[in-house]
Design a protein around this motif. Structure first.
Motif, PDB file in Angstrom:
ATOM      1  N   GLU A 240       0.834  -1.185   0.000  1.00 27.14           N
ATOM      2  CA  GLU A 240       0.000   0.000   0.000  1.00 27.14           C
ATOM      3  C   GLU A 240       0.876   1.244   0.000  1.00 27.14           C
ATOM      4  OE1 GLU A 240      -2.408  -0.444   3.437  1.00 27.14           O
ATOM      5  OE2 GLU A 240      -3.216  -2.351   2.799  1.00 27.14           O
ATOM      6  N   PRO A 241       0.405   2.330  -0.580  1.00 23.66           N
ATOM      7  CA  PRO A 241       1.196   3.560  -0.608  1.00 23.66           C
ATOM      8  C   PRO A 241       1.509   4.014   0.814  1.00 23.66           C
ATOM      9  CG  PRO A 241      -0.716   3.713  -2.052  1.00 23.66           C
ATOM     10  CD  PRO A 241      -0.896   2.471  -1.244  1.00 23.66           C
ATOM     11  N   THR A 242       2.696   4.521   0.998  1.00 17.98           N
ATOM     12  CA  THR A 242       3.062   5.039   2.310  1.00 17.98           C
ATOM     13  C   THR A 242       4.048   6.180   2.138  1.00 17.98           C
ATOM     14  OG1 THR A 242       4.016   4.503   4.471  1.00 17.98           O
ATOM     15  CG2 THR A 242       4.943   3.370   2.568  1.00 17.98           C
ATOM     16  N   VAL A 316      -2.574   8.447   3.396  1.00 19.02           N
ATOM     17  CA  VAL A 316      -1.207   8.144   3.824  1.00 19.02           C
ATOM     18  C   VAL A 316      -0.734   9.044   4.961  1.00 19.02           C
ATOM     19  CG1 VAL A 316      -0.498   7.136   1.629  1.00 19.02           C
ATOM     20  CG2 VAL A 316      -0.285   9.601   1.983  1.00 19.02           C
ATOM     21  N   PHE A 317      -1.496  10.083   5.294  1.00 19.77           N
ATOM     22  CA  PHE A 317      -1.167  10.918   6.444  1.00 19.77           C
ATOM     23  C   PHE A 317      -2.444  11.507   6.990  1.00 19.77           C
ATOM     24  CE2 PHE A 317      -0.389  15.130   8.278  1.00 19.77           C
ATOM     25  CZ  PHE A 317       0.529  14.796   9.267  1.00 19.77           C
ATOM     26  N   ILE A 318      -2.547  11.531   8.305  1.00 16.59           N
ATOM     27  CA  ILE A 318      -3.724  12.134   8.933  1.00 16.59           C
ATOM     28  C   ILE A 318      -3.288  12.787  10.241  1.00 16.59           C
ATOM     29  CG2 ILE A 318      -4.359   9.984  10.106  1.00 16.59           C
ATOM     30  CD1 ILE A 318      -7.294  10.845   9.774  1.00 16.59           C
ATOM     31  N   ALA A 319      -3.828  13.967  10.485  1.00 16.22           N
ATOM     32  CA  ALA A 319      -3.522  14.680  11.722  1.00 16.22           C
ATOM     33  C   ALA A 319      -4.809  15.128  12.380  1.00 16.22           C
ATOM     34  CB  ALA A 319      -2.636  15.887  11.440  1.00 16.22           C
ATOM     35  N   SER A 346       0.918   3.628   8.844  1.00 13.06           N
ATOM     36  CA  SER A 346       0.290   4.943   8.844  1.00 13.06           C
ATOM     37  C   SER A 346       1.221   5.980   9.451  1.00 13.06           C
ATOM     38  CB  SER A 346      -1.010   4.903   9.648  1.00 13.06           C
ATOM     39  OG  SER A 346      -1.871   3.922   9.131  1.00 13.06           O
ATOM     40  N   LYS A 347       1.212   7.143   8.873  1.00 14.41           N
ATOM     41  CA  LYS A 347       1.951   8.285   9.403  1.00 14.41           C
ATOM     42  C   LYS A 347       0.903   9.270   9.924  1.00 14.41           C
ATOM     43  CE  LYS A 347       6.051   6.893   7.835  1.00 14.41           C
ATOM     44  NZ  LYS A 347       5.702   5.696   7.067  1.00 14.41           N
ATOM     45  N   GLU A 401       2.131  -1.277  12.936  1.00 15.46           N
ATOM     46  CA  GLU A 401       2.667  -0.123  13.655  1.00 15.46           C
ATOM     47  C   GLU A 401       2.348   1.173  12.926  1.00 15.46           C
ATOM     48  OE1 GLU A 401       6.815  -0.721  14.258  1.00 15.46           O
ATOM     49  OE2 GLU A 401       6.528  -2.337  15.707  1.00 15.46           O
ATOM     50  N   ILE A 402       2.165   2.235  13.689  1.00 11.52           N
ATOM     51  CA  ILE A 402       1.971   3.561  13.109  1.00 11.52           C
ATOM     52  C   ILE A 402       2.929   4.537  13.776  1.00 11.52           C
ATOM     53  CG2 ILE A 402      -0.473   3.117  12.633  1.00 11.52           C
ATOM     54  CD1 ILE A 402      -1.046   5.106  14.989  1.00 11.52           C
TER      55      ILE A 402
END
Length: 413
Positions: A240-242, A316-319, A346-347, A401-402
């Motif tokens: 998956e894209p990361t 691919v990123f969430i805040a 996940s980032k 892991e994230i």
């Protein structure tokens, strides 16, 4: 009478060979695992499991608590000082003083030559008991000062290469985890490349069957908690894209720079709500990264306070942006963030705006309570006083892991 095994210090083996054997065994264990296991397992947890029987428990010698005992022994005439009237080929009864030097750790490590250098000062053979090494001094003259000097000479030989070996072993212990992680990543990348090639052939892939998913755990002689081999319950794997870690850290740095600007210009942001502050962060982030689908989709909103980065249909990123409202709300916000996540590697980030006057108390609370969260795995590093990097796992799967970056900023009320 004293009995025990014998050990010739710094001459029986070689640390270079010992380290090399450990590296080969670790790599062999990685290569024995199935494709599915390697592609799905947590790299760090599997590496920590692999190295536990290879970490060197370097011995600590306790010269502060040396004790002695004595016994009688028949001594060959050839071992007597030259001024003694003894006959060659005969033995004579003498007292032997046995110095016991307590130790903890793996004493047999001291039988090896060092990697970085080799002493030419000679060696000494010592006795080994369960909790001490021994050196013997024959009492020829009943002279306590002479016996003390002889023990000091023995002590110098015992310590001749001790610190050389200690430095080498500390270096190995500091590097072996990274080595194991690197070998796991290396095999994973080879498997991914192979799967990409096979998939491009346009025919179904046939998987091997009957490959063992686990192996027996050797009984390590450790004084610390044993790590159990991480289990993998998901058999399939879909790349998956990361975000790369470099891009992830760049995003966090931009958020951190924007947040510091909030602090430097308080009058500009006084009275602003979460959504206003979030939008300002988005305003700076968006032109800095050209990620997204073919349509040019980049940073998008989800809900009221989220920042998302998407690639095609994958997030691919969430805040999550929140005002500080105590440790209970802080932990529940982490729960909320984890609730979004169903994807690999996940980032993520949690951006905390603090209006409390006592910012130092908030910093202390974040540092203390984050590690109490049930999904917490470890702390990676801390960038400055108000930027933490953590590793968490998603709900119900420790192998997923994230990265969680927590950034806190002090804003005016």
């Amino acid at each position: 009478m004293y009995r025990g095994s014998r050990l010739k210090l710094y001459r029986e083996g070689n640390l270079k060979n010992l380290f090399g054997n450990s590296a080969r065994q670790i790599e062999s264990q990685i290569n024995q695992k199935s494709e599915s296991y390697i592609l799905n397992v947590s790299e760090v947890e599997f590496a920590e499991f692999l190295i536990q029987s290879h970490i060197i428990d370097f011995p600590v010698l306790d010269f502060e608590n040396v004790f002695v005992e004595s016994y009688e022994k028949d001594i060959p005439a050839e071992s007597f000082p030259g001024n003694y009237d003894v006959y060659r080929g005969k033995t004579y009864r003498r007292d032997v003083i046995v110095y016991h030097i307590p130790y903890t750790g793996d004493i047999y490590i001291l039988g090896n030559q060092g990697v970085s250098s080799f002493s030419i000062s000679g060696s000494i053979e010592v006795g080994v008991t369960e909790d001490s090494i021994t050196t013997e001094i024959i009492n020829f003259n009943s002279d306590p000062e002479k016996i003390k000097r002889d023990f000091e000479d023995s002590k110098r030989y015992i310590l001749s290469d001790y610190h050389i070996l200690k430095k080498d072993c500390e270096g190995f212990n500091n590097e072996v985890l990274d080595f194991a992680i690197g070998k796991i990543k290396e095999r994973k990348q080879k498997l991914l490349s192979k799967n990409d090639l096979l998939s491009s052939l346009g025919v179904p892939l046939k998987k091997k069957v009957g490959v063992a998913e686990t192996f027996s755990i050797p009984k390590p002689e450790l004084r610390k908690k044993i790590k159990i081999e991480p289990k993998v319950y998901e058999k399939g794997f879909k790349p998956e894209p990361t975000l790369s870690n470099e891009n992830y850290q760049e995003i966090l740095k931009i958020i951190n720079d924007v947040g510091k600007n909030f602090e430097r210009m308080p009058s500009t942001y006084i009275g602003k709500g979460e959504e206003d502050l979030r939008d300002h962060i988005l305003l700076i982030l968006d032109p800095n990264f050209e990620f997204g689908s073919a349509s040019g989709e980049t940073f998008n909103k989800k809900g009221k306070t989220d920042i998302l980065l998407k690639y095609d249909s994958d997030v691919v990123f969430i805040a999550e942006c929140k005002f500080w409202a105590g440790k209970g709300v802080y932990l529940s916000t982490i729960d909320q963030l984890l609730g979004y996540l169903t994807f690999r590697n996940s980032k993520t980030s949690l951006v905390i705006f603090v209006r409390n006057k006592d910012m130092s108390n908030v910093i202390t609370t974040i540092s203390e309570v984050t590690e109490t969260h049930p999904n917490y795995i470890r702390t990676e590093k801390k960038n400055g006083e108000t930027w933490w990097n953590y590793i968490f796992h998603i709900n119900d799967d420790r192998n997923r892991e994230i990265n969680l970056g927590v950034l806190a900023f002090h804003l005016p009320d």
